[in-house]
Design a protein around this motif. Structure first.
Motif, PDB file in Angstrom:
ATOM      1  N   UNK A  87       0.860  -1.166   0.000  1.00  0.00           N
ATOM      2  CA  UNK A  87       0.000   0.000   0.000  1.00  0.00           C
ATOM      3  C   UNK A  87       0.904   1.225   0.000  1.00  0.00           C
ATOM      4  N   UNK A  88       0.658   2.124  -0.950  1.00  0.00           N
ATOM      5  CA  UNK A  88       1.486   3.317  -1.131  1.00  0.00           C
ATOM      6  C   UNK A  88       0.583   4.530  -1.002  1.00  0.00           C
ATOM      7  N   UNK A  89       0.957   5.433  -0.114  1.00  0.00           N
ATOM      8  CA  UNK A  89       0.190   6.657   0.112  1.00  0.00           C
ATOM      9  C   UNK A  89       1.068   7.828  -0.291  1.00  0.00           C
ATOM     10  N   UNK A  90       0.558   8.676  -1.170  1.00  0.00           N
ATOM     11  CA  UNK A  90       1.325   9.854  -1.567  1.00  0.00           C
ATOM     12  C   UNK A  90       0.592  11.108  -1.120  1.00  0.00           C
ATOM     13  N   UNK A  91       1.381  12.107  -0.720  1.00  0.00           N
ATOM     14  CA  UNK A  91       0.833  13.407  -0.347  1.00  0.00           C
ATOM     15  C   UNK A  91       1.795  14.486  -0.824  1.00  0.00           C
ATOM     16  N   UNK A  92       1.457  15.732  -0.584  1.00  0.00           N
ATOM     17  CA  UNK A  92       2.263  16.838  -1.119  1.00  0.00           C
ATOM     18  C   UNK A  92       3.261  17.422  -0.119  1.00  0.00           C
ATOM     19  N   UNK A  93       3.445  16.780   1.032  1.00  0.00           N
ATOM     20  CA  UNK A  93       4.367  17.291   2.045  1.00  0.00           C
ATOM     21  C   UNK A  93       5.731  16.638   1.895  1.00  0.00           C
ATOM     22  N   UNK A  94       6.630  17.298   1.175  1.00  0.00           N
ATOM     23  CA  UNK A  94       7.982  16.768   0.980  1.00  0.00           C
ATOM     24  C   UNK A  94       8.914  17.125   2.132  1.00  0.00           C
ATOM     25  N   UNK A  95       8.487  18.037   2.994  1.00  0.00           N
ATOM     26  CA  UNK A  95       9.374  18.557   4.036  1.00  0.00           C
ATOM     27  C   UNK A  95       9.606  17.573   5.178  1.00  0.00           C
ATOM     28  N   UNK A  96       8.635  16.717   5.464  1.00  0.00           N
ATOM     29  CA  UNK A  96       8.781  15.824   6.612  1.00  0.00           C
ATOM     30  C   UNK A  96       8.451  14.389   6.243  1.00  0.00           C
ATOM     31  N   UNK A  97       9.267  13.493   6.755  1.00  0.00           N
ATOM     32  CA  UNK A  97       9.001  12.067   6.602  1.00  0.00           C
ATOM     33  C   UNK A  97       8.343  11.539   7.855  1.00  0.00           C
ATOM     34  N   UNK A  98       7.835  10.327   7.814  1.00  0.00           N
ATOM     35  CA  UNK A  98       7.212   9.750   8.998  1.00  0.00           C
ATOM     36  C   UNK A  98       8.240   9.521  10.100  1.00  0.00           C
ATOM     37  N   UNK A  99       7.875   9.887  11.312  1.00  0.00           N
ATOM     38  CA  UNK A  99       8.761   9.697  12.463  1.00  0.00           C
ATOM     39  C   UNK A  99       7.918   9.385  13.688  1.00  0.00           C
ATOM     40  N   UNK A 100       8.345   8.404  14.457  1.00  0.00           N
ATOM     41  CA  UNK A 100       7.654   7.990  15.675  1.00  0.00           C
ATOM     42  C   UNK A 100       8.182   8.829  16.831  1.00  0.00           C
TER      43      UNK A 100
END
Length: 142
Positions: A87-100
């Motif tokens: 499953x691939x989710x794309x959005x327009x926020x290039x500034x931040x990656x997922x972080x826990x």
């Protein structure tokens, strides 16, 4: 804070379904569609119900994060790649990656990424020219 690895999703052999989400109430249709796609698929192992449950939970969490944090529509694609579902989710926020955020107080959210790491076979994210892709792969049990 623990960040996810930056890596591309596995190459798709076949696209099974796609959804364009603009607001949180559309997550319900995503859940229904993901479940239907997995249950209708052939070759998803002896327990497609378990696979569907894991994929629906993770897909909903990641798509909800995209809507909440990117502030833009999210495109969700379910694909098959070398015997796994991705499953691939794309959005327009290039500034931040997922972080826990391990310092976030209990009960204040932030468990979706941990859930994805535990339920998926592999996870990752990749910046794109217009935003980012966040993905999770699921191998059916043998």
């Amino acid at each position: 804070m623990i960040e996810w690895d930056v890596c591309r999703p596995p190459d798709a052999d076949e696209e099974l379904a796609r959804w364009s989400l603009h607001e949180a109430p559309e997550l319900s249709a995503l859940r229904t569609g993901l479940r239907a796609a997995v249950m209708a698929g052939a070759g998803f192992g002896p327990d497609p119900e378990d696979l569907a449950e894991r994929l629906v939970m993770v897909g909903t969490e990641l798509a909800g994060n995209a809507l909440r944090h990117a502030g833009s529509p999210a495109l969700v694609v379910l694909q098959r790649s070398a015997g796994t579902l991705v499953i691939v989710i794309s959005d327009s926020d290039a500034a931040t990656g997922p972080a826990v955020d391990r310092k976030r107080p209990a009960g204040q959210g932030g468990l979706g990424l941990v859930l994805a790491q535990r339920l998926a076979t592999s996870v990752g994210w990749h910046p794109t020219s217009g935003g980012k892709l966040v993905w999770a792969a699921f191998a059916p049990p043998p």
